[in-house]
Scaffold this motif. Structure first.
Motif, PDB file in Angstrom:
ATOM      1  N   HIS A  96     -10.751   5.298   8.191  1.00 38.66           N
ATOM      2  CA  HIS A  96     -10.196   4.789   8.078  1.00 38.66           C
ATOM      3  C   HIS A  96      -8.647   4.993   8.945  1.00 38.66           C
ATOM      4  O   HIS A  96      -8.308   3.971   9.076  1.00 38.66           O
ATOM      5  CB  HIS A  96      -9.341   3.753   6.876  1.00 38.66           C
ATOM      6  N   TYR A 140      -7.245  -1.799  -2.992  1.00 38.92           N
ATOM      7  CA  TYR A 140      -7.531  -1.697  -1.438  1.00 38.92           C
ATOM      8  C   TYR A 140      -9.210  -2.833  -1.739  1.00 38.92           C
ATOM      9  O   TYR A 140      -9.791  -3.426  -0.528  1.00 38.92           O
ATOM     10  CB  TYR A 140      -8.819  -0.677  -1.901  1.00 38.92           C
ATOM     11  N   LEU A 152      -4.712   4.375   0.379  1.00 38.55           N
ATOM     12  CA  LEU A 152      -5.218   3.880  -0.806  1.00 38.55           C
ATOM     13  C   LEU A 152      -6.530   4.391  -1.359  1.00 38.55           C
ATOM     14  O   LEU A 152      -6.585   4.640  -2.261  1.00 38.55           O
ATOM     15  CB  LEU A 152      -5.958   2.131  -0.583  1.00 38.55           C
ATOM     16  N   ALA A 153      -6.894   4.844   0.464  1.00 43.83           N
ATOM     17  CA  ALA A 153      -8.293   5.501  -0.169  1.00 43.83           C
ATOM     18  C   ALA A 153      -7.522   7.097  -0.712  1.00 43.83           C
ATOM     19  O   ALA A 153      -8.492   7.727  -1.494  1.00 43.83           O
ATOM     20  CB  ALA A 153      -9.231   5.871   0.996  1.00 43.83           C
ATOM     21  N   SER A 155       0.864  -1.215  -0.058  1.00 48.25           N
ATOM     22  CA  SER A 155      -0.261  -0.177   0.346  1.00 48.25           C
ATOM     23  C   SER A 155       1.259   1.222   0.117  1.00 48.25           C
ATOM     24  O   SER A 155       0.492   2.147  -0.438  1.00 48.25           O
ATOM     25  CB  SER A 155      -0.997  -0.205   0.863  1.00 48.25           C
ATOM     26  N   ALA A 173      -9.965  -4.888   1.912  1.00 47.50           N
ATOM     27  CA  ALA A 173     -10.994  -4.213   2.819  1.00 47.50           C
ATOM     28  C   ALA A 173     -12.312  -5.267   3.818  1.00 47.50           C
ATOM     29  O   ALA A 173     -12.541  -5.108   4.573  1.00 47.50           O
ATOM     30  CB  ALA A 173     -12.229  -3.706   1.695  1.00 47.50           C
ATOM     31  N   ASP A 179      -6.321  -0.976   8.389  1.00 45.14           N
ATOM     32  CA  ASP A 179      -7.583   0.840   8.092  1.00 45.14           C
ATOM     33  C   ASP A 179      -5.886   1.611   8.210  1.00 45.14           C
ATOM     34  O   ASP A 179      -6.210   2.576   7.272  1.00 45.14           O
ATOM     35  CB  ASP A 179      -7.952   0.630   9.467  1.00 45.14           C
ATOM     36  N   CYS A 218      -3.587   0.721   5.635  1.00 45.10           N
ATOM     37  CA  CYS A 218      -3.518   0.779   4.891  1.00 45.10           C
ATOM     38  C   CYS A 218      -4.626   1.094   3.671  1.00 45.10           C
ATOM     39  O   CYS A 218      -4.215   1.768   2.662  1.00 45.10           O
ATOM     40  CB  CYS A 218      -3.303  -1.349   3.586  1.00 45.10           C
ATOM     41  N   LEU A 219      -5.815   1.129   4.292  1.00 42.12           N
ATOM     42  CA  LEU A 219      -6.897   1.299   3.432  1.00 42.12           C
ATOM     43  C   LEU A 219      -6.747   2.691   3.327  1.00 42.12           C
ATOM     44  O   LEU A 219      -7.739   3.219   2.066  1.00 42.12           O
ATOM     45  CB  LEU A 219      -8.107   0.478   3.851  1.00 42.12           C
ATOM     46  N   GLY A 236      -3.547   0.486  -6.762  1.00 38.11           N
ATOM     47  CA  GLY A 236      -4.107   0.477  -5.544  1.00 38.11           C
ATOM     48  C   GLY A 236      -6.435   0.327  -5.206  1.00 38.11           C
ATOM     49  O   GLY A 236      -5.962   0.440  -4.465  1.00 38.11           O
ATOM     50  N   ARG A 237      -6.188   0.559  -6.032  1.00 38.64           N
ATOM     51  CA  ARG A 237      -7.775   0.118  -6.411  1.00 38.64           C
ATOM     52  C   ARG A 237      -8.482  -1.560  -5.614  1.00 38.64           C
ATOM     53  O   ARG A 237      -8.462  -1.816  -5.473  1.00 38.64           O
ATOM     54  CB  ARG A 237      -8.896   0.947  -7.471  1.00 38.64           C
TER      55      ARG A 237
END
Length: 660
Positions: free
Chosen positions: A628, A592, A615-616, A576, A596, A609, A611-612, A588-589
C-alpha cells in the motif's frame, strides 16, 4: 466633490461652510452653483434657476419637459409626443428650443436628455402627486405599444402610475416579468428588488390573493438564494410554507420545502448539521396528499434522501435517490431529472461505485447543455472535477477548475463562486500550500458569507485548514520535512503528557490546534469531523486517555455513528492515524475493510493507500503495508499531493526500522 465646492464658494466670496448643502443642491455643477449663489442659497433658488431658463420658450414646453423628466435619463421623441398629446412638429420645436436654452441635449433615436439630473429633479418634484401618477400611467401605456422597451421600464411606470386597485394586477405582472428577465441576465439582486416591489403591491389588489403571494414569495426566495441572501431566502420560504399550510395547498408547500433544500444542491460543502426541521418538513410533504405523479414528488424524494443521509444508512439514501431518478425519468422533465441526479451524485461520493458516479455526473452535464442551463452544467462539471481529482488526473482537473472559476463569475451565483474558491483552497492544501489554502478559503467565505444554509459554515470550513496548518507546524511536519510519528503507537511521550524533543513554540501550535477544535465544537456541538480533529490534537499533546475515550464513542459498532462522514474530507486520513496512534486494532480492522474498495484513489482529501498502509501495519501485516505504501507514493507523485509527503516518509522509515 465637497472640497471642490468649498473652493468655488471661497473664490466667489460665499461662505465655504455651505459646501455640503450647496453640493447637495447643485451636484457641484458650476453653472447651477453660480446661479444659486446669485439668486439665494435655497432649493427654491435652484428651482427658480431652472424655470428662468424656460422663460420665453414655446408654449407647452413645461408639459413636454415634465414628461421627459418622468421618462428617465433618455426621452424618446415618439413617447414624448404620445404622452404630451401634441403634434410631433411642435414637440420637436420645443426640444430644439430647450436644447438652445441649455436644458436638454440631443440624443440618439431620435431622443433627448437633460443636461443635468438637477433639471429633471426640479421638474419632477414640482408635479402634484395625482398628476404625476396619471402621467406615469400614460407613459406605461405608450411603452407597452413600443417594441424593444425593457420590461423593467414598463414595470416602473406601471407601479408609479397606480390610480386604482384594478391597475395593481397589471403592475404586479410586469414587475414579475421584469424580475424573470433580470434573472435570465444573471442580475439576481435586481430580481430580488423587483419581486419585493411586486409583493408590496399585493395589498393594493381589489381582493386578497394569498396564492399569488405564495408564488411571488417562492420567486423571491429563488432570487435571494441566487444572490447569496440565504437568511432572507429562508424567511421568504418560511412565510410561503405558512401560507400554503393555511391554504391546504400541498403543491405550493412542496415547492417551499424544495426551496429550502435547493441551496444544498448549489453549495454542496455545507456542514450537514442542524437541518432536522428541513428534513421533517420534506417528510411531512411526502406523506401528504400530493399525487404520486406530481412533478414535485421525485424532487421531494431526492431532497429527503439527501437531508436524511446523516441519520440513516447511506445505502438506503442512495436507494431513495435512485427511485427519485426513476420517477423523474418517467416525468420527462429535465429540471426534475437534473435535481434528482445531483442528489444521487452527492450520495454516491461516500461509496465505491465510481463508474456509476462518473455516469451520473456526465448525464448532469448533458442535461445542462441540452437545456441551455449553464448552472446545471456547472454542477455536473464540478462533480467531474471531484472525480478527476480523486483519480489523480491533476492536469485535467486543473483545467476544469479554471473553467469552474470563470463560469461561476459569469453566472454571478455567490454559491458557485464560493464553491469554486473552496475547490481552489482544497487543491492548494493537497499541494502542501497551507497559506494559499487559507487565502482561498477566505475568498470562498467572502463570496458567500451566509452560506447555503444561512449560517457561519464558511468560517468553519476555513478553520479546518487553520487547524491542519497549526498541527503541521506543531509537529514540524510541513511538506518537505519529516513527520514525527506514524508507527502504530504513540512515541516520544513524556510521563507527564508532554512530547519529548518538541520546542516550546511547536507545543504552543499544537495547543492552539486543540483550542481551535474546542471552539468549533462549542459552535457546532457534537460535530463528528471536529471531534476527530480534537482527538488528533489530544494525541499530539500526549493526552491519549482522553482521546481514547472520545474515539471509542465514534468507533462504536463499526463506526456506525460516523455514517457517510467516514469518507469526508480529512476524516479517513485522521481516523486511520488515530487508530494507529492508539493501537486500536479492532477499529483499524473495520476501517481497513471500509477503505479497501477505494484503494488507488483519493477519498475526500485522504490518500487511501496511505491510510490502508497504516492500518495494515497496525494489524501486523508488514508486506501488505509496504504494498500500500508503494501505491500511495506513486499516486502522490502522479497527483502532486505534497501534503502527504511527510506522512509517507515517516511510514517508510517505520517500515524500514521494523524490518531490520
Amino acid at each position: 466633490m465637497e472640497e471642490e465646492v468649498r473652493e468655488y464658494l471661497g473664490r466667489a466670496g460665499a461662505d465655504p461652510a455651505l459646501a455640503a448643502e450647496m453640493g447637495r443642491l447643485t451636484a457641484g455643477n458650476p453653472f447651477f452653483l453660480g446661479e444659486v449663489l446669485r439668486l439665494g442659497e435655497t432649493p427654491e433658488a435652484l428651482s427658480d434657476v431652472v424655470r428662468g431658463r424656460m422663460t420665453g420658450l414655446p408654449p407647452g414646453t413645461e408639459e413636454v419637459l415634465t414628461v421627459a423628466a418622468l421618462l428617465g435619463r433618455e426621452a424618446p421623441i415618439d413617447i414624448l409626443t404620445r404622452v404630451a398629446g401634441l403634434p410631433e412638429e411642435r414637440v420637436l420645436d420645443i426640444v430644439d428650443a430647450a436644447v438652445g436654452a441649455r436644458l436638454l441635449v440631443e440624443g440618439d433615436g431620435p431622443s433627448c436628455r437633460f443636461v443635468h439630473d438637477i433639471v429633471r429633479d426640479v421638474l419632477r418634484e414640482a408635479l402634484p402627486p395625482l398628476r404625476r401618477r396619471r402621467l406615469h400611467a400614460r407613459i406605461a401605456e405608450a411603452l407597452e405599444e413600443r417594441s424593444g422597451t425593457r420590461l423593467t421600464e414598463i414595470a416602473h411606470h406601471c407601479r408609479e402610475g397606480l390610480l386604482n386597485s384594478r391597475m395593481a394586477g397589471k403592475a404586479i405582472g410586469y414587475t414579475r416579468r421584469a424580475a424573470a428577465q433580470a434573472t435570465a441576465q444573471f442580475a439576481h439582486e435586481d430580481a430580488v428588488e423587483d419581486l419585493g416591489r411586486a409583493i408590496a403591491m399585493i395589498d393594493r389588489l381589489p381582493e386578497p390573493d394569498d396564492a399569488l403571494r405564495c408564488d411571488l414569495l417562492l420567486d423571491l426566495a429563488e432570487a435571494q438564494t441566487a444572490a447569496g441572501m440565504s437568511a432572507a431566502a429562508h424567511a421568504s420560504l418560511e412565510a410561503t410554507a405558512e401560507i400554503a399550510e393555511r391554504l391546504g395547498d400541498d403543491s405550493r408547500l412542496a415547492r417551499a420545502a424544495l426551496g429550502f433544500s435547493d441551496p444544498i444542491y448549489l453549495a454542496m460543502y455545507e456542514e450537514m448539521t442542524g437541518i432536522d426541521r428541513l428534513a421533517e418538513r420534506i417528510d411531512r410533504v411526502l406523506a401528504s396528499d400530493l399525487a404520486g405523479d406530481s412533478p414535485w414528488r421525485a424532487q421531494l424524494l431526492a431532497a429527503a434522501a439527501l437531508t436524511g443521509s446523516t441519520v440513516r444508512p447511506v445505502e438506503r439514501s442512495v436507494e431513495m435517490a435512485g427511485e427519485a431518478v426513476r420517477l423523474a425519468r418517467l416525468a420527462g422533465d429535465d429540471r426534475t431529472l437534473s435535481r434528482t441526479l445531483i442528489a444521487l451524485e452527492i450520495l454516491l461520493r461516500s461509496g465505491h461505485d465510481h463508474g456509476r458516479r462518473e455516469a451520473v455526473a456526465g448525464e448532469i452535464v448533458e442535461i445542462g447543455r441540452r437545456a441551455g442551463d449553464l448552472a446545471v452544467e456547472w454542477i455536473g462539471r464540478e462533480n467531474e472535477y471531484v472525480e478527476l481529482t480523486a483519480g489523480g488526473a491533476a492536469g485535467r482537473a486543473a483545467e476544469l477548475l479554471d473553467w469552474l472559476r470563470e463560469t461561476a463569475e459569469r453566472l454571478r451565483l455567490p454559491s458557485m463562486v464560493s464553491l469554486a474558491a473552496w475547490q481552489t483552497a482544497v487543491r492548494a492544501y493537497l499541494s502542501g500550500r497551507f497559506a494559499d489554502a487559507l487565502a482561498a478559503a477566505d475568498v470562498s467565505g467572502a463570496a458567500h458569507p451566509e452560506g447555503a444554509l444561512g449560517r457561519d459554515d464558511a468560517s468553519l470550513r476555513r478553520e479546518v485548514f487553520r487547524f491542519l496548518s497549526l498541527r503541521a507546524a506543531g509537529q514540524g511536519s510541513e511538506p518537505g520535512e519529516v513527520q514525527g510519528r506514524d508507527s502504530g503507537e504513540v512515541q516520544g511521550r513524556e510521563p507527564g503528557g508532554g512530547v519529548q524533543g518538541r520546542e516550546p513554540g511547536e507545543a504552543g501550535k499544537t495547543g492552539e490546534a486543540l483550542a481551535l477544535a474546542d471552539e468549533m465544537l462549542a459552535r457546532r456541538p457534537g460535530q463528528k469531523p471536529w471531534r476527530i480533529l480534537r482527538c488528533l490534537a489530544l494525541i499530539d499533546l500526549g493526552r491519549t486517555a482522553e482521546a481514547r475515550d472520545d474515539f471509542a464513542g465514534l468507533a462504536r459498532d463499526g463506526f456506525a455513528a460516523m455514517g457517510p462522514e467516514l469518507a469526508y474530507r480529512f476524516v479517513p486520513d485522521a481516523v486511520s492515524e488515530i487508530c494507529a496512534a492508539l493501537g486500536d486494532e479492532e477499529a483499524g480492522r473495520i476501517l481497513y475493510g471500509g477503505l479497501a474498495p477505494h484503494a488507488g484513489r483519493l477519498l475526500g482529501w485522504s490518500l487511501t493507500d496511505l491510510c490502508l498502509a497504516r492500518l495494515a501495519l497496525l494489524g501486523g501485516d508488514r508486506d501488505l503495508a509496504e504494498t500500500h505504501l508503494r501505491a500511495a507514493e506513486a499516486f502522490a507523485a502522479k497527483a502532486g499531493l505534497r501534503v502527504h509527503e511527510p506522512a509517507l516518509r515517516a511510514l517508510g522509515e517505520t517500515l524500514r526500522s521494523t524490518g531490520t
